[in-house]
Design a protein around this motif. Structure first.
Motif, PDB file in Angstrom:
ATOM      1  N   ARG A   1       2.439   4.582  -1.066  1.00  0.00           N
ATOM      2  CA  ARG A   1       1.983   5.597  -2.029  1.00  0.00           C
ATOM      3  C   ARG A   1       3.102   6.532  -2.470  1.00  0.00           C
ATOM      4  O   ARG A   1       3.000   7.168  -3.505  1.00  0.00           O
TER       5      ARG A   1
ATOM      6  N   ASP B   1       0.803  -1.222   0.000  1.00  0.00           N
ATOM      7  CA  ASP B   1       0.000   0.000   0.000  1.00  0.00           C
ATOM      8  C   ASP B   1       0.837   1.274   0.000  1.00  0.00           C
ATOM      9  O   ASP B   1       0.308   2.368   0.208  1.00  0.00           O
TER      10      ASP B   1
ATOM     11  N   ALA C   1      -2.796   9.761   2.205  1.00  0.00           N
ATOM     12  CA  ALA C   1      -2.860   8.291   2.147  1.00  0.00           C
ATOM     13  C   ALA C   1      -3.546   7.722   3.381  1.00  0.00           C
ATOM     14  O   ALA C   1      -4.287   6.741   3.295  1.00  0.00           O
TER      15      ALA C   1
ATOM     16  N   ARG D   1       2.756   4.626   4.625  1.00  0.00           N
ATOM     17  CA  ARG D   1       2.699   4.272   3.196  1.00  0.00           C
ATOM     18  C   ARG D   1       3.857   4.866   2.392  1.00  0.00           C
ATOM     19  O   ARG D   1       3.694   5.309   1.258  1.00  0.00           O
TER      20      ARG D   1
ATOM     21  N   THR E   1       1.499  13.919   1.476  1.00  0.00           N
ATOM     22  CA  THR E   1       1.158  12.638   0.863  1.00  0.00           C
ATOM     23  C   THR E   1       0.767  11.605   1.918  1.00  0.00           C
ATOM     24  O   THR E   1      -0.187  10.858   1.748  1.00  0.00           O
TER      25      THR E   1
ATOM     26  N   GLN F   1       0.253   1.618  -7.079  1.00  0.00           N
ATOM     27  CA  GLN F   1      -0.441   2.621  -6.280  1.00  0.00           C
ATOM     28  C   GLN F   1       0.447   3.811  -5.924  1.00  0.00           C
ATOM     29  O   GLN F   1      -0.037   4.789  -5.361  1.00  0.00           O
ATOM     30  N   LEU F   2       1.742   3.759  -6.259  1.00  0.00           N
ATOM     31  CA  LEU F   2       2.643   4.886  -5.997  1.00  0.00           C
ATOM     32  C   LEU F   2       2.225   6.095  -6.837  1.00  0.00           C
ATOM     33  O   LEU F   2       2.009   5.972  -8.038  1.00  0.00           O
ATOM     34  N   THR F   3       2.122   7.240  -6.176  1.00  0.00           N
ATOM     35  CA  THR F   3       1.742   8.458  -6.891  1.00  0.00           C
ATOM     36  C   THR F   3       2.792   9.556  -6.776  1.00  0.00           C
ATOM     37  O   THR F   3       2.716  10.545  -7.493  1.00  0.00           O
TER      38      THR F   3
END
Length: 172
Positions: A16, A14, A168, A70, A164, A107-109
């Motif tokens: 991010r 999970d 998350a 995350r 972030t 799922q990394l943004t």
């Protein structure tokens, strides 16, 4: 010249946000720990940004602090030759499998490059990687070699980590 080998990535399914360094320094390599030099500001900075009263004492607790928020951690380079710890001394560099890592963590943004060498190496080795949906930030190094940046300045520049992590944690 010493041969340097990067560590395995620290990440959860999970995660991010990915923080990328260039290559661990001599002390970190000796300890087998990311940001192991006692004067590197990485861990105090992360603790501050993530709302911890103090830096966790043990290395596993430090990693857990990131994972609970995350945040993944790795290096752009998987191998290099270098005398000492300075990024400027790196030669014979070979990248880690960044494309494979990003495929395994869709799922990394956000990607944050810790310092100029990490940013330059990421730019060089990510030219063929699809980065759509990912924002990349080139941030000042937390290394003690970057002494002109004090912790309050670093915290302001690295604010995206807190933002972030907060997003998350609100939207798992």
């Amino acid at each position: 010249m010493s041969e340097c080998q990067s560590f395995a990535p620290v990440a959860a399914k999970d995660s991010r946000l990915l923080i990328l360094g260039s290559m661990p320094g001599v002390r970190s390599l000796q300890l087998g720990q990311y940001y192991g030099h006692p004067h590197n500001r990485f861990w105090p900075l992360m603790a501050q940004l993530l709302g911890y009263q103090a830096v966790p004492a043990g290395y596993q607790q430090k990693l857990q602090m990131l994972l609970a928020n995350r945040i993944a951690l790795w290096d752009v380079l998987g191998y290099c030759q270098r005398e000492g710890s300075l990024d400027a001394a790196i030669t014979g560099e070979q990248p880690n499998d960044l494309a494979g890592f990003l495929r395994q963590h869709p799922q990394l943004t956000v990607i944050c490059c810790n310092g100029g060498k990490a940013a330059a190496a990421f730019k060089k080795y990510s030219k063929t990687i699809d980065l759509s949906g990912i924002t990349v930030y080139n941030l000042p190094s937390t290394s003690p070699a970057n002494a002109r940046w004090r912790l309050p300045q670093l915290a302001a520049a690295w604010q995206i980590v807190q933002t972030t992590a907060d997003q998350a944690n609100k939207n798992p």
